[in-house]
Design a protein around this motif. Structure first.
Motif, PDB file in Angstrom:
ATOM      1  N   GLU A 274       0.899  -1.185   0.058  1.00  0.00           N
ATOM      2  CA  GLU A 274      -0.124  -0.019  -0.195  1.00  0.00           C
ATOM      3  C   GLU A 274       0.893   1.330   0.084  1.00  0.00           C
ATOM      4  OE1 GLU A 274      -2.232   0.241   3.668  1.00  0.00           O
ATOM      5  OE2 GLU A 274      -2.313   2.444   3.513  1.00  0.00           O
ATOM      6  N   ASN A 275       0.504   1.997  -0.841  1.00  0.00           N
ATOM      7  CA  ASN A 275       1.441   3.214  -0.826  1.00  0.00           C
ATOM      8  C   ASN A 275       0.745   4.582  -1.056  1.00  0.00           C
ATOM      9  OD1 ASN A 275       4.039   2.196  -1.246  1.00  0.00           O
ATOM     10  ND2 ASN A 275       3.115   1.127  -2.978  1.00  0.00           N
ATOM     11  N   VAL A 276       0.533   5.390   0.163  1.00  0.00           N
ATOM     12  CA  VAL A 276      -0.227   6.677   0.167  1.00  0.00           C
ATOM     13  C   VAL A 276       0.458   7.715   0.312  1.00  0.00           C
ATOM     14  CG1 VAL A 276      -2.153   7.708   1.449  1.00  0.00           C
ATOM     15  CG2 VAL A 276      -2.384   5.503   1.055  1.00  0.00           C
ATOM     16  N   PHE A 277       0.545   8.637  -0.365  1.00  0.00           N
ATOM     17  CA  PHE A 277       1.319   9.681  -0.567  1.00  0.00           C
ATOM     18  C   PHE A 277       0.546  11.145  -0.099  1.00  0.00           C
ATOM     19  CE2 PHE A 277       5.409   7.927  -1.368  1.00  0.00           C
ATOM     20  CZ  PHE A 277       5.174   6.754  -2.159  1.00  0.00           C
ATOM     21  N   SER A 278       0.847  11.869   1.019  1.00  0.00           N
ATOM     22  CA  SER A 278      -0.239  12.912   1.273  1.00  0.00           C
ATOM     23  C   SER A 278       0.643  14.283   1.394  1.00  0.00           C
ATOM     24  CB  SER A 278      -0.962  12.603   2.444  1.00  0.00           C
ATOM     25  OG  SER A 278      -0.330  12.470   3.507  1.00  0.00           O
ATOM     26  N   TYR A 279       0.004  15.190   0.979  1.00  0.00           N
ATOM     27  CA  TYR A 279       0.409  16.468   0.926  1.00  0.00           C
ATOM     28  C   TYR A 279      -0.835  17.687   1.483  1.00  0.00           C
ATOM     29  CZ  TYR A 279       3.601  14.436  -2.070  1.00  0.00           C
ATOM     30  OH  TYR A 279       4.678  13.657  -2.654  1.00  0.00           O
ATOM     31  N   VAL A 280      -0.368  18.697   2.146  1.00  0.00           N
ATOM     32  CA  VAL A 280      -0.985  19.931   2.461  1.00  0.00           C
ATOM     33  C   VAL A 280      -0.370  21.049   2.021  1.00  0.00           C
ATOM     34  CG1 VAL A 280      -2.025  21.054   4.380  1.00  0.00           C
ATOM     35  CG2 VAL A 280      -1.802  18.464   4.605  1.00  0.00           C
ATOM     36  N   ASN A 282       1.130  21.432  -0.670  1.00  0.00           N
ATOM     37  CA  ASN A 282       2.200  21.192  -1.273  1.00  0.00           C
ATOM     38  C   ASN A 282       3.539  20.560  -0.500  1.00  0.00           C
ATOM     39  OD1 ASN A 282       1.293  21.972  -3.821  1.00  0.00           O
ATOM     40  ND2 ASN A 282       1.821  24.103  -3.373  1.00  0.00           N
ATOM     41  N   ILE A 283       3.154  20.448   0.789  1.00  0.00           N
ATOM     42  CA  ILE A 283       4.123  20.022   1.817  1.00  0.00           C
ATOM     43  C   ILE A 283       3.935  18.535   2.143  1.00  0.00           C
ATOM     44  CG2 ILE A 283       4.861  20.324   4.161  1.00  0.00           C
ATOM     45  CD1 ILE A 283       3.662  23.275   3.969  1.00  0.00           C
ATOM     46  N   PRO A 284       4.910  17.867   1.899  1.00  0.00           N
ATOM     47  CA  PRO A 284       4.673  16.209   2.170  1.00  0.00           C
ATOM     48  C   PRO A 284       4.258  15.834   3.496  1.00  0.00           C
ATOM     49  CG  PRO A 284       6.942  16.751   1.057  1.00  0.00           C
ATOM     50  CD  PRO A 284       6.131  18.239   1.384  1.00  0.00           C
ATOM     51  N   THR A 285       3.324  15.271   3.896  1.00  0.00           N
ATOM     52  CA  THR A 285       3.076  14.777   5.150  1.00  0.00           C
ATOM     53  C   THR A 285       3.229  13.303   5.394  1.00  0.00           C
ATOM     54  OG1 THR A 285       0.690  14.610   4.298  1.00  0.00           O
ATOM     55  CG2 THR A 285       1.291  16.450   5.826  1.00  0.00           C
ATOM     56  N   THR A 286       4.755  13.208   5.407  1.00  0.00           N
ATOM     57  CA  THR A 286       5.164  11.883   5.426  1.00  0.00           C
ATOM     58  C   THR A 286       4.787  11.004   6.562  1.00  0.00           C
ATOM     59  OG1 THR A 286       7.191  12.790   6.023  1.00  0.00           O
ATOM     60  CG2 THR A 286       7.372  12.023   3.990  1.00  0.00           C
ATOM     61  N   GLU A 287       4.299  11.588   7.724  1.00  0.00           N
ATOM     62  CA  GLU A 287       4.011  10.781   8.972  1.00  0.00           C
ATOM     63  C   GLU A 287       2.317  10.912   8.955  1.00  0.00           C
ATOM     64  OE1 GLU A 287       6.645  13.429  11.433  1.00  0.00           O
ATOM     65  OE2 GLU A 287       6.452  11.672  12.657  1.00  0.00           O
ATOM     66  N   GLY A 288       1.849  11.167   7.792  1.00  0.00           N
ATOM     67  CA  GLY A 288       0.453  10.967   7.379  1.00  0.00           C
ATOM     68  C   GLY A 288      -0.567  11.942   8.316  1.00  0.00           C
ATOM     69  N   GLY A 289      -1.490  11.570   8.975  1.00  0.00           N
ATOM     70  CA  GLY A 289      -2.151  12.640   9.763  1.00  0.00           C
ATOM     71  C   GLY A 289      -3.762  12.395   9.626  1.00  0.00           C
ATOM     72  N   GLU A 327      -4.797  -3.101  -0.540  1.00  0.00           N
ATOM     73  CA  GLU A 327      -3.779  -3.974  -0.917  1.00  0.00           C
ATOM     74  C   GLU A 327      -3.553  -3.600  -2.429  1.00  0.00           C
ATOM     75  OE1 GLU A 327      -3.279  -8.613  -0.517  1.00  0.00           O
ATOM     76  OE2 GLU A 327      -3.797  -8.118  -2.611  1.00  0.00           O
ATOM     77  N   GLY A 328      -2.147  -3.291  -2.821  1.00  0.00           N
ATOM     78  CA  GLY A 328      -1.852  -3.051  -4.173  1.00  0.00           C
ATOM     79  C   GLY A 328      -2.236  -1.626  -4.504  1.00  0.00           C
ATOM     80  N   LEU A 329      -2.675  -0.926  -3.505  1.00  0.00           N
ATOM     81  CA  LEU A 329      -3.455   0.469  -3.775  1.00  0.00           C
ATOM     82  C   LEU A 329      -2.213   1.524  -3.872  1.00  0.00           C
ATOM     83  CD1 LEU A 329      -5.438   2.459  -4.347  1.00  0.00           C
ATOM     84  CD2 LEU A 329      -5.723   2.846  -1.721  1.00  0.00           C
ATOM     85  N   THR A 330      -2.090   2.329  -4.794  1.00  0.00           N
ATOM     86  CA  THR A 330      -1.239   3.788  -4.785  1.00  0.00           C
ATOM     87  C   THR A 330      -2.213   4.896  -4.977  1.00  0.00           C
ATOM     88  OG1 THR A 330       0.573   2.756  -6.031  1.00  0.00           O
ATOM     89  CG2 THR A 330       0.664   4.908  -6.004  1.00  0.00           C
ATOM     90  N   ALA A 331      -1.813   5.831  -3.758  1.00  0.00           N
ATOM     91  CA  ALA A 331      -2.755   6.930  -3.875  1.00  0.00           C
ATOM     92  C   ALA A 331      -1.886   8.211  -3.565  1.00  0.00           C
ATOM     93  CB  ALA A 331      -3.865   6.834  -2.716  1.00  0.00           C
ATOM     94  N   VAL A 332      -2.400   9.331  -4.054  1.00  0.00           N
ATOM     95  CA  VAL A 332      -1.824  10.630  -3.693  1.00  0.00           C
ATOM     96  C   VAL A 332      -3.182  11.399  -3.173  1.00  0.00           C
ATOM     97  CG1 VAL A 332      -0.871  12.775  -4.500  1.00  0.00           C
ATOM     98  CG2 VAL A 332       0.007  10.599  -5.079  1.00  0.00           C
ATOM     99  N   ILE A 333      -2.880  12.014  -2.026  1.00  0.00           N
ATOM    100  CA  ILE A 333      -4.054  12.728  -1.427  1.00  0.00           C
ATOM    101  C   ILE A 333      -3.452  14.297  -1.218  1.00  0.00           C
ATOM    102  CG2 ILE A 333      -5.519  13.181   0.773  1.00  0.00           C
ATOM    103  CD1 ILE A 333      -4.743  10.277   1.447  1.00  0.00           C
ATOM    104  N   SER A 334      -3.984  15.404  -1.660  1.00  0.00           N
ATOM    105  CA  SER A 334      -3.574  16.478  -1.664  1.00  0.00           C
ATOM    106  C   SER A 334      -4.611  17.706  -1.308  1.00  0.00           C
ATOM    107  CB  SER A 334      -2.999  17.230  -3.036  1.00  0.00           C
ATOM    108  OG  SER A 334      -2.596  18.431  -3.065  1.00  0.00           O
ATOM    109  N   LEU A 335      -4.243  18.323  -0.043  1.00  0.00           N
ATOM    110  CA  LEU A 335      -5.291  19.229   0.780  1.00  0.00           C
ATOM    111  C   LEU A 335      -4.791  20.654   0.400  1.00  0.00           C
ATOM    112  CD1 LEU A 335      -6.444  16.758   1.663  1.00  0.00           C
ATOM    113  CD2 LEU A 335      -6.752  18.115   3.869  1.00  0.00           C
ATOM    114  N   ARG A 336      -5.575  21.588   0.284  1.00  0.00           N
ATOM    115  CA  ARG A 336      -5.210  22.995   0.466  1.00  0.00           C
ATOM    116  C   ARG A 336      -6.090  23.706   1.679  1.00  0.00           C
ATOM    117  NH1 ARG A 336      -1.647  23.244  -3.475  1.00  0.00           N
ATOM    118  NH2 ARG A 336      -1.882  22.430  -5.342  1.00  0.00           N
ATOM    119  N   MET A 337      -5.514  23.834   2.371  1.00  0.00           N
ATOM    120  CA  MET A 337      -6.376  24.597   3.571  1.00  0.00           C
ATOM    121  C   MET A 337      -5.473  25.790   4.543  1.00  0.00           C
ATOM    122  SD  MET A 337      -6.042  21.404   6.173  1.00  0.00           S
ATOM    123  CE  MET A 337      -6.590  22.228   7.632  1.00  0.00           C
TER     124      MET A 337
END
Ligand code: TTJ
Length: 651
Positions: A274-280, A282-289, A327-337
């Motif tokens: 599982e690979n989820v990459f998230s940003y707020v 444009n800042i990478p939130t590598t520890e999630g949240g 399982e087998g998921l790649t996702a990019v989550i991008s927030l602007r707030m």
């Protein structure tokens, strides 16, 4: 001058002197990472302007003289005179800490710059800064300088007020700064680091053109351009580039809730990770949240509802777990707030509670219609089917794990038998050396300090876990003994609190085989014990390549460069080149590679998760062609810097 954003909105803060006195407080360090923070500070301004829809081109140029230019085609820094300060907006932005349009609820609605400290810090830590603003048909210029005189240090002092220097049809802002060699250990910008960050920004800010030009060395000038109309969908395709996608196009969801912009792109592939990459902003939130929590919770709920609606799950069936759908998921989550709050060890975890319901609301709103859309019937069924299979495999793995636990309880001795434990019981002190090969393992056992150094010799080939399910991983003898030795468990069961060692050191030969063993182990850690890496426990031992002997004096050299430095002008010495760890006797191995007082080790860090993800899949995945091409063309396992931070540790 009519600006929708008047200079009076710019807050005035304290002076700049404090920055030069304690630069680490503002940019973290004065090493390479801190140096690049100067560039990110400046680039963030242009990206904010683009993210707010006022610019669509941002360029970075590494100039021949070592200065750096950032240019955009936005509205331009405000040039009007600040009513309280009596100076231009440009002067305020570069001379007042925390100034700049990065607050307030209207003019600068979404800004990553809040994460930063503002352009004034860049000015304070630069030998000089030149600014050009083109706006309303006029071209303005201003310059700043940091210098020392009998009265001491003067940082970021304007050479003259902002002046109008001509007419122009252009629009935008251009800033050139010269990092101050009196502040930084190094002023050499790294082309690849900048290139990767601009690529990431281009994915996150669709249709904005990012250009990087390196003019520093004649004949070695290079240029990169990143422009993705598909935005984070193109990002997911890049991450899945060497995997086999379950459906051709990523699913894209976007919406706004409570003044929070939410964008999600996701695509399943035939893999298991599982690979989820998230940003707020444009800042990478590598520890999630909270945004990732909302994504996971809503995906699980929507997918379970869908499985029940199509009859794949009967009323009597238990719901599937989140990990089955991921399982087998790649996702990019991008927030602007606005008003983002960061938490976590490295301040890369989003804390805002309002982000979770915002993501959930957008997912509940937008995902069901996509799944129900007849043109997506096959895609939806594929995702559901894969999840049901994953649930069955997970159940089988659970049984396998409990059997493996039973088995390891019975056979614990032989498992642990491979491990030469240390006598100390303090996980904060202890070190585990994973050593390739019996002879090196034997030397390490004899040469180590058994009070705090344990040895785990690897006899067989380490399994390539990239394309394996967890029960196959548990069947591999080498990995099972490693899992048992470390004490953290793996995957969903991973718990860093169980770790028995502060340092886990990979000791393998500098040759291709050693590099492959290193890559296999790093892939295993990255896929099943990522916390071991992100918490900084994984190191790569750096045995010397050469021994220079002169009389009773022995010098050990890490590489050719050090050898040249040590032997320059030296007469009457003998030179030994070590082909492998196995050639060293226990004393030499201790002295050169294990003794904390002399050894050099490299701590493994995940500098750029997206690139690591792409590389791991490319190098360890099963699409042989691109992998061979990459290994033959680029990969030199001795310099695989994507996995490691080059910091030399004097541990
Ligand atoms: C602020 O609102 C009104 C006018 O435009 C906004 C603004 O300041 N835009 C802006 C600033 N675009 N680009 C910048 C900028 C660019 C660089 C390279 C460096 C700095 C400090 C700001």
């Amino acid at each position: 001058m009519s600006h929708e954003y008047s200079v009076s909105d710019i807050k005035v803060m304290e002076g700049l002197e404090a920055v030069r006195v304690r630069p680490g407080m503002y940019i973290g360090s004065t090493g390479s990472r801190g140096l690049h923070h100067l560039l990110w500070e400046i680039v963030d301004n242009s990206v904010d302007e683009a993210a707010n829809g006022f610019a669509d081109a941002v360029s970075v140029t590494l100039e021949r003289d070592g200065s750096v230019t950032v240019e955009d085609n936005g509205r331009g820094i405000p040039v009007g005179i600040h009513e309280k300060l009596g100076v231009s907006g440009v002067e305020v932005v570069f001379t007042q800490l925390h100034a700049g349009g990065k607050f307030g609820n209207d003019s600068y609605s979404y800004s990553g710059g809040l994460h930063g400290v503002g352009a004034s810090v860049v000015n304070a830590l630069s030998e000089w800064v030149r600014v050009e603003v083109a706006t309303d048909g006029r071209l303005y210029r201003m310059a700043f300088r940091s210098y020392e005189d009998k009265d001491g240090m003067h940082s970021g002092i304007p050479e003259a007020p902002l002046e109008e220097v001509g007419r122009t049809r252009r629009q935008g802002t251009k800033v050139t700064f010269m990092p101050d060699a009196r502040v930084f250990e190094t002023v050499e910008m790294n082309f690849e680091i900048i290139s990767r960050r601009l690529r990431e920004l281009a994915y996150l800010n669709r249709s904005v053109r990012f250009r990087l030009t390196d003019l520093r060395e004649r004949g070695k000038q290079q240029e990169r351009e990143y422009y993705f109309e598909g935005g984070i969908c193109d990002f997911v395709k890049y991450l899945n580039g060497d995997k086999l996608p379950l459906y051709p196009e990523p699913i894209f969801i976007s919406g706004k809730k409570d003044n929070i912009l939410v964008e999600v792109a996701m695509q399943h592939s035939d893999g298991y990770s599982e690979n989820v990459f998230s940003y707020v902003n444009n800042i990478p939130t590598t520890e999630g949240g909270t945004h990732e929590t909302g994504f996971r919770a809503s995906l699980t709920k929507v997918m379970n509802d869908y499985c029940r609606r199509i009859g794949l799950l009967k009323d009597k069936d238990a719901s599937l777990s989140g990990e089955d759908f991921r399982e087998g998921l790649t996702a990019v989550i991008s927030l602007r707030m606005q008003n983002i709050q960061f938490e976590g060890q490295t301040k890369t975890k989003l804390g805002n509670t309002e982000a979770r319901p915002a993501v959930e609301s957008v997912m509940y709103d937008k995902l069901p219609p996509i799944l129900e859309d007849l043109k997506n019937a096959e895609l939806s069924a594929l995702i559901a089917d894969k999840a049901v299979k994953a649930a069955k495999a997970r159940e089988a793995a659970r049984r396998a794990k409990s059997m493996a636990r039973e088995k390891s309880k019975l056979e614990n001795a032989p498992l642990v038998g491979k491990l030469s434990s240390c006598t100390g019981r303090d996980p904060k002190q202890n070190e585990l050396f994973i050593v390739e090969g019996d002879s090196a393992g034997g030397s390490a056992k004899q040469g180590r300090d058994r009070r705090f150094q344990a040895i785990l010799p690897l006899r067989g080939k380490v399994l390539n876990v990239e394309k394996k399910r967890v029960e196959q991983v548990l069947e591999n003898e080498e990995l099972r003994s490693l899992i048992t030795a470390l004490g953290t468990g793996i995957g969903e069961d991973f718990n860093i609190d169980g770790l028995k060692y502060d340092k886990v050191v990979i000791l393998s030969d500098a040759d291709q085989d050693g590099g492959h063993i290193r890559a296999l182990l790093l892939t295993f850690f990255y896929r099943y014990m990522k916390g071991l890496i992100t918490d900084g426990h994984v190191y790569i031992g750096q045995p010397p390549l050469y021994k220079v002997q002169k009389g009773n004096d022995a010098f050990y050299c890490q590489d050719d460069k050090e050898l040249e430095r040590v032997t320059k002008g030296l007469r009457g010495y003998t030179l030994q080149r070590y082909k492998g760890l196995g050639e060293m006797n226990p004393e030499q191995l201790w002295e050169t590679t294990m003794d904390p007082r002399h050894r050099t080790m490299v701590r493994v860090s995940i500098e750029d998760a997206a690139t690591v993800e792409h590389l791991v899949t490319l190098l360890m995945g099963d699409k042989v062609a691109p992998r061979k091409e990459y290994i033959s063309e680029f990969a030199d396992f001795n310099k695989d810097d994507t996995f490691k931070d080059k910091a030399k540790l004097d541990v």
